[in-house]
Motif scaffolding. Structure first.
Motif, PDB file in Angstrom:
ATOM      1  N   ALA A  50       0.831  -1.215   0.000  1.00  0.00           N
ATOM      2  CA  ALA A  50       0.000   0.000   0.000  1.00  0.00           C
ATOM      3  C   ALA A  50       0.860   1.258   0.000  1.00  0.00           C
ATOM      4  CB  ALA A  50      -0.934  -0.015   1.205  1.00  0.00           C
ATOM      5  N   VAL A  51       1.829   1.338   0.927  1.00  0.00           N
ATOM      6  CA  VAL A  51       2.592   2.579   1.081  1.00  0.00           C
ATOM      7  C   VAL A  51       3.578   2.805  -0.060  1.00  0.00           C
ATOM      8  CG1 VAL A  51       2.348   2.587   3.574  1.00  0.00           C
ATOM      9  CG2 VAL A  51       4.336   1.474   2.554  1.00  0.00           C
ATOM     10  N   THR A  52       4.043   1.737  -0.697  1.00  0.00           N
ATOM     11  CA  THR A  52       4.956   1.898  -1.832  1.00  0.00           C
ATOM     12  C   THR A  52       4.211   2.160  -3.132  1.00  0.00           C
ATOM     13  OG1 THR A  52       4.990  -0.484  -2.306  1.00  0.00           O
ATOM     14  CG2 THR A  52       6.657   0.358  -0.776  1.00  0.00           C
ATOM     15  N   GLY A  53       2.905   1.849  -3.148  1.00  0.00           N
ATOM     16  CA  GLY A  53       2.126   2.023  -4.370  1.00  0.00           C
ATOM     17  C   GLY A  53       2.170   0.815  -5.285  1.00  0.00           C
ATOM     18  N   LEU A  54       2.891  -0.262  -4.875  1.00  0.00           N
ATOM     19  CA  LEU A  54       2.981  -1.446  -5.725  1.00  0.00           C
ATOM     20  C   LEU A  54       1.623  -2.122  -5.861  1.00  0.00           C
ATOM     21  CD1 LEU A  54       4.676  -3.494  -7.332  1.00  0.00           C
ATOM     22  CD2 LEU A  54       5.048  -4.726  -5.183  1.00  0.00           C
ATOM     23  N   GLY A  55       0.873  -2.223  -4.752  1.00  0.00           N
ATOM     24  CA  GLY A  55      -0.454  -2.838  -4.818  1.00  0.00           C
ATOM     25  C   GLY A  55      -1.355  -2.095  -5.778  1.00  0.00           C
ATOM     26  N   LYS A  56      -1.311  -0.769  -5.734  1.00  0.00           N
ATOM     27  CA  LYS A  56      -2.125   0.040  -6.640  1.00  0.00           C
ATOM     28  C   LYS A  56      -1.710  -0.196  -8.090  1.00  0.00           C
ATOM     29  CE  LYS A  56      -3.572   4.834  -7.435  1.00  0.00           C
ATOM     30  NZ  LYS A  56      -3.444   6.241  -6.975  1.00  0.00           N
ATOM     31  N   ARG A  57      -0.418  -0.302  -8.334  1.00  0.00           N
ATOM     32  CA  ARG A  57       0.074  -0.525  -9.700  1.00  0.00           C
ATOM     33  C   ARG A  57      -0.393  -1.886 -10.232  1.00  0.00           C
ATOM     34  NH1 ARG A  57       4.049   1.669 -12.887  1.00  0.00           N
ATOM     35  NH2 ARG A  57       4.682   3.093 -11.233  1.00  0.00           N
ATOM     36  N   ILE A  58      -0.319  -2.916  -9.392  1.00  0.00           N
ATOM     37  CA  ILE A  58      -0.764  -4.248  -9.807  1.00  0.00           C
ATOM     38  C   ILE A  58      -2.268  -4.255 -10.057  1.00  0.00           C
ATOM     39  CG2 ILE A  58      -1.014  -6.654  -9.068  1.00  0.00           C
ATOM     40  CD1 ILE A  58       1.588  -6.347  -7.513  1.00  0.00           C
ATOM     41  N   ALA A  59      -3.033  -3.607  -9.167  1.00  0.00           N
ATOM     42  CA  ALA A  59      -4.482  -3.564  -9.310  1.00  0.00           C
ATOM     43  C   ALA A  59      -4.883  -2.847 -10.591  1.00  0.00           C
ATOM     44  CB  ALA A  59      -5.111  -2.878  -8.106  1.00  0.00           C
ATOM     45  N   LEU A  60      -4.224  -1.732 -10.863  1.00  0.00           N
ATOM     46  CA  LEU A  60      -4.523  -0.984 -12.094  1.00  0.00           C
ATOM     47  C   LEU A  60      -4.177  -1.806 -13.332  1.00  0.00           C
ATOM     48  CD1 LEU A  60      -3.244   2.577 -11.109  1.00  0.00           C
ATOM     49  CD2 LEU A  60      -5.615   1.901 -11.535  1.00  0.00           C
TER      50      LEU A  60
ATOM     51  N   ARG B 298      -7.155   4.861 -16.363  1.00  0.00           N
ATOM     52  CA  ARG B 298      -6.173   5.487 -17.263  1.00  0.00           C
ATOM     53  C   ARG B 298      -5.500   6.683 -16.601  1.00  0.00           C
ATOM     54  NH1 ARG B 298      -9.339   6.687 -21.002  1.00  0.00           N
ATOM     55  NH2 ARG B 298      -9.625   8.894 -20.509  1.00  0.00           N
ATOM     56  N   ASP B 299      -6.318   7.530 -15.966  1.00  0.00           N
ATOM     57  CA  ASP B 299      -5.756   8.707 -15.303  1.00  0.00           C
ATOM     58  C   ASP B 299      -4.841   8.301 -14.148  1.00  0.00           C
ATOM     59  OD1 ASP B 299      -7.210  10.210 -17.057  1.00  0.00           O
ATOM     60  OD2 ASP B 299      -8.815  10.709 -15.639  1.00  0.00           O
ATOM     61  N   ALA B 300      -5.311   7.318 -13.362  1.00  0.00           N
ATOM     62  CA  ALA B 300      -4.513   6.883 -12.221  1.00  0.00           C
ATOM     63  C   ALA B 300      -3.211   6.231 -12.675  1.00  0.00           C
ATOM     64  CB  ALA B 300      -5.318   5.920 -11.364  1.00  0.00           C
ATOM     65  N   TYR B 301      -3.292   5.443 -13.753  1.00  0.00           N
ATOM     66  CA  TYR B 301      -2.108   4.751 -14.246  1.00  0.00           C
ATOM     67  C   TYR B 301      -1.099   5.743 -14.813  1.00  0.00           C
ATOM     68  CZ  TYR B 301       0.405   0.568 -15.767  1.00  0.00           C
ATOM     69  OH  TYR B 301       1.327  -0.432 -15.888  1.00  0.00           O
TER      70      TYR B 301
ATOM     71  N   SER C  59     -12.821  -2.851 -17.398  1.00  0.00           N
ATOM     72  CA  SER C  59     -14.151  -2.926 -16.779  1.00  0.00           C
ATOM     73  C   SER C  59     -14.038  -3.535 -15.383  1.00  0.00           C
ATOM     74  CB  SER C  59     -15.102  -3.763 -17.632  1.00  0.00           C
ATOM     75  OG  SER C  59     -14.678  -5.113 -17.658  1.00  0.00           O
ATOM     76  N   PHE C  60     -15.096  -3.383 -14.608  1.00  0.00           N
ATOM     77  CA  PHE C  60     -15.120  -3.952 -13.264  1.00  0.00           C
ATOM     78  C   PHE C  60     -15.052  -5.474 -13.332  1.00  0.00           C
ATOM     79  CE2 PHE C  60     -17.253  -5.503  -9.430  1.00  0.00           C
ATOM     80  CZ  PHE C  60     -16.586  -4.787  -8.448  1.00  0.00           C
ATOM     81  N   ILE C  61     -15.871  -6.057 -14.211  1.00  0.00           N
ATOM     82  CA  ILE C  61     -15.858  -7.516 -14.371  1.00  0.00           C
ATOM     83  C   ILE C  61     -14.496  -7.984 -14.861  1.00  0.00           C
ATOM     84  CG2 ILE C  61     -16.848  -9.437 -15.668  1.00  0.00           C
ATOM     85  CD1 ILE C  61     -19.520  -8.011 -15.612  1.00  0.00           C
ATOM     86  N   GLY C  62     -13.914  -7.214 -15.773  1.00  0.00           N
ATOM     87  CA  GLY C  62     -12.593  -7.567 -16.277  1.00  0.00           C
ATOM     88  C   GLY C  62     -11.553  -7.594 -15.177  1.00  0.00           C
ATOM     89  N   ALA C  63     -11.670  -6.644 -14.241  1.00  0.00           N
ATOM     90  CA  ALA C  63     -10.727  -6.616 -13.115  1.00  0.00           C
ATOM     91  C   ALA C  63     -10.877  -7.871 -12.265  1.00  0.00           C
ATOM     92  CB  ALA C  63     -10.976  -5.372 -12.281  1.00  0.00           C
ATOM     93  N   ILE C  64     -12.133  -8.252 -11.985  1.00  0.00           N
ATOM     94  CA  ILE C  64     -12.379  -9.455 -11.185  1.00  0.00           C
ATOM     95  C   ILE C  64     -11.858 -10.689 -11.915  1.00  0.00           C
ATOM     96  CG2 ILE C  64     -14.150 -10.894 -10.131  1.00  0.00           C
ATOM     97  CD1 ILE C  64     -13.714  -8.186  -8.767  1.00  0.00           C
ATOM     98  N   VAL C  65     -12.076 -10.745 -13.236  1.00  0.00           N
ATOM     99  CA  VAL C  65     -11.577 -11.868 -14.037  1.00  0.00           C
ATOM    100  C   VAL C  65     -10.054 -11.927 -13.978  1.00  0.00           C
ATOM    101  CG1 VAL C  65     -11.353 -12.790 -16.386  1.00  0.00           C
ATOM    102  CG2 VAL C  65     -13.567 -11.953 -15.573  1.00  0.00           C
TER     103      VAL C  65
ATOM    104  N   TYR D 274      -5.455  -4.306 -18.384  1.00  0.00           N
ATOM    105  CA  TYR D 274      -5.192  -5.351 -19.368  1.00  0.00           C
ATOM    106  C   TYR D 274      -6.335  -6.359 -19.499  1.00  0.00           C
ATOM    107  CZ  TYR D 274      -0.470  -3.491 -19.376  1.00  0.00           C
ATOM    108  OH  TYR D 274       0.618  -2.648 -19.487  1.00  0.00           O
ATOM    109  N   MET D 275      -7.414  -6.142 -18.759  1.00  0.00           N
ATOM    110  CA  MET D 275      -8.588  -7.002 -18.886  1.00  0.00           C
ATOM    111  C   MET D 275      -9.798  -6.213 -19.380  1.00  0.00           C
ATOM    112  SD  MET D 275      -7.577 -10.032 -18.293  1.00  0.00           S
ATOM    113  CE  MET D 275      -9.171 -10.843 -18.287  1.00  0.00           C
ATOM    114  N   GLY D 276      -9.541  -5.217 -20.202  1.00  0.00           N
ATOM    115  CA  GLY D 276     -10.629  -4.504 -20.875  1.00  0.00           C
ATOM    116  C   GLY D 276     -11.111  -3.261 -20.174  1.00  0.00           C
TER     117      GLY D 276
END
Length: 469
Positions: free
Chosen positions: A109-119, A259-262, A128-134, A124-126
């Motif tokens: 969390a504090v390094t931002g790595l989790g956010k980078r992986i989540a984004l 996109r903005d966050a990334y 969308s919310f469903i794409g993120a879960i997939v 890369y899964m389209g």
């Protein structure tokens, strides 16, 4: 005044009354109609105290952690269980896995790595919310055979799921945040069933079954039996969550936000590179535990220590102090249920109560019933304890009935993966303790999933096992 009277609203008073009356009613009924030869008074008290805790969690009459802290003390004072028994979970791997997992999550969390992986999962899964879960589900399926520790996987994926919620600004305990954490949780839990190395209890249980029927199930053989139904089960589980919670976040909003966050992330910082290296080292050590013999909890504690070293410096006193370790007491208090239940032999009573019900059923219904027996056992036992205590009797019963014992065992494992309340399984406790999951929504979705899993096992999994075995 000694009490703040304004806190006692009519709604809260009703909830308190119900949460106290139901355990009393259970105690009266079991005392009046239970068999004294098999159901001793201390077992009845144990079941009543446990029901009170479940009601308190479900109705919110007390803080979740407060109930969990009080629970083992009630088992000692009311049920006569020894202190060393109710506090024995603290001596196992789960406590240090939770501590190490919280530290790993804080680093991400504090390094931002989790956010980078989540984004990256969303992007890369389209987008969308469903794409993120997939994307997260696919990641869980890939990691599943590599990391035998279910809690080790939980530590990694909880951090990613929380980062995704924070990135999308999802409010804690909202439908959306609950969907993210719960979908990630069931992805970790469901994919373990696909592989013999998905979790340590599967290896132990399969060995017990093999001993009964005189076989030796190899890794690829187990995957042949379980990969296809396991993946279908994963799809069904995630679909139930998304449909039941009716999460609707416009793709355009997510795409723009991601996109903005990334774009604002820029290139990976040196700190994120060190965190990524530490995460990769964690996965490698968890995946190779059969070679080096270091338990998952010890791995995570070693990783925690490494994070403080000069030159790495991903964790320090200030960051450590900012971690909320209160959920640890919730997790360990809940695990005292299984320890007390075993010590009082409530599990033996339950086995003698339900296993005879399987005697007059056909092959499909026997497997179906085996699944439901396991789901019922979750209320009193951890999956590891249930697998240890019931794998051999289940296999022996299959032999006696002329039913394929492995089908009954596989169905039994699907039942153990189904529960309603998070206290029933450390995996779900861990995700719930993140603070992002709504108890009410979680229990509603998991109850629906439990019912549908019974039909899945009867009409999809068992026909496949009967065909392939």
């Amino acid at each position: 005044m000694l009490f703040n009277v304004s806190d006692f609203t009519p709604s809260l008073c009703i909830k308190w009354a119900v949460s106290l009356l139901l355990p009393v009613l259970l105690y009266v009924l079991l005392s009046a109609f239970g068999d004294p030869a098999t159901l001793r008074p201390e077992m009845i008290l144990f079941l009543s105290v446990t029901l009170w805790a479940v009601c308190a969690w479900a109705m919110g009459t007390m803080n979740d952690t407060a109930v969990a802290i009080l629970l083992p003390i009630l088992y000692v004072l009311i049920c006569g269980v020894k202190q060393r028994v109710v506090f024995s979970p603290w001596l196992g791997d789960v406590a240090i896995i939770v501590i190490g997992g919280f530290v790993l999550g804080k680093i991400m969390a504090v390094t931002g790595l989790g956010k980078r992986i989540a984004l990256a999962c969303v992007r890369y899964m389209g987008g969308s919310f469903i794409g993120a879960i997939v994307g997260i589900s696919i990641g869980a399926a890939i990691i599943a055979p590599l990391v035998p520790s279910i809690m080790g996987k939980a530590a990694i994926f909880t951090a990613i799921a929380i980062a995704l919620c924070d990135t999308l600004e999802l409010k804690a305990k909202s439908k959306e945040a609950t969907a993210v954490l719960l979908a990630t949780c069931v992805a970790v839990g469901s994919t373990k069933l696909c592989y013999l190395t998905g979790a340590g209890d599967l290896v132990m249980g399969m060995a017990l079954v093999d001993k009964v029927i005189g076989t030796q199930t190899m890794w690829m053989e187990y995957a042949l039996y379980n990969f296809l139904p396991g993946m279908l089960y994963l799809v069904m589980s995630v679909a139930i969550i998304l449909i039941a919670l009716r999460v609707r976040i416009p793709k355009e909003f997510i795409s723009t936000a991601v996109r903005d966050a990334y774009d604002t992330l820029g290139p990976m910082t040196d700190e994120q590179k060190r965190a990524l290296g530490l995460l990769i080292l964690t996965i490698v050590l968890l995946a190779t535990d059969r070679f080096h013999g270091i338990p998952a909890g010890s791995v995570l504690i070693v990783i925690t220590a490494i994070s403080f070293l000069p030159g790495i410096q991903l964790m320090d006193g200030k960051r450590l102090a900012s971690i909320n370790f209160a959920p640890l007491f919730f997790v360990m208090g809940c695990m005292s249920i299984g320890a007390a239940g075993q010590a009082l032999k409530a599990t033996d009573w339950l086995a003698n109560l339900v296993l005879p019900l399987l005697n007059d059923l056909d092959a499909t219904m026997t497997g179906f019933a085996s699944c439901w027996v396991a789901a019922a056992l979750n209320f009193l036992l951890t999956p590891l304890a249930a697998t240890s205590a019931f794998s051999t009797p289940i296999a022996q019963l299959g032999v006696a009935l002329g039913v394929e014992p492995r089908v009954m065992y596989f169905a039994f494992q699907y039942g153990l993966d189904n529960l309603i309340f998070p206290y029933e399984y450390a995996l779900y406790l861990y995700f719930y303790s993140s603070g992002y999951v709504s108890f009410r929504l979680m229990t509603m979705v998991l109850a629906l999933r439990m019912v549908l899993t019974g039909f899945f096992v009867a009409f999809v999994a068992i026909p496949w096992w009967n065909f392939i075995l």
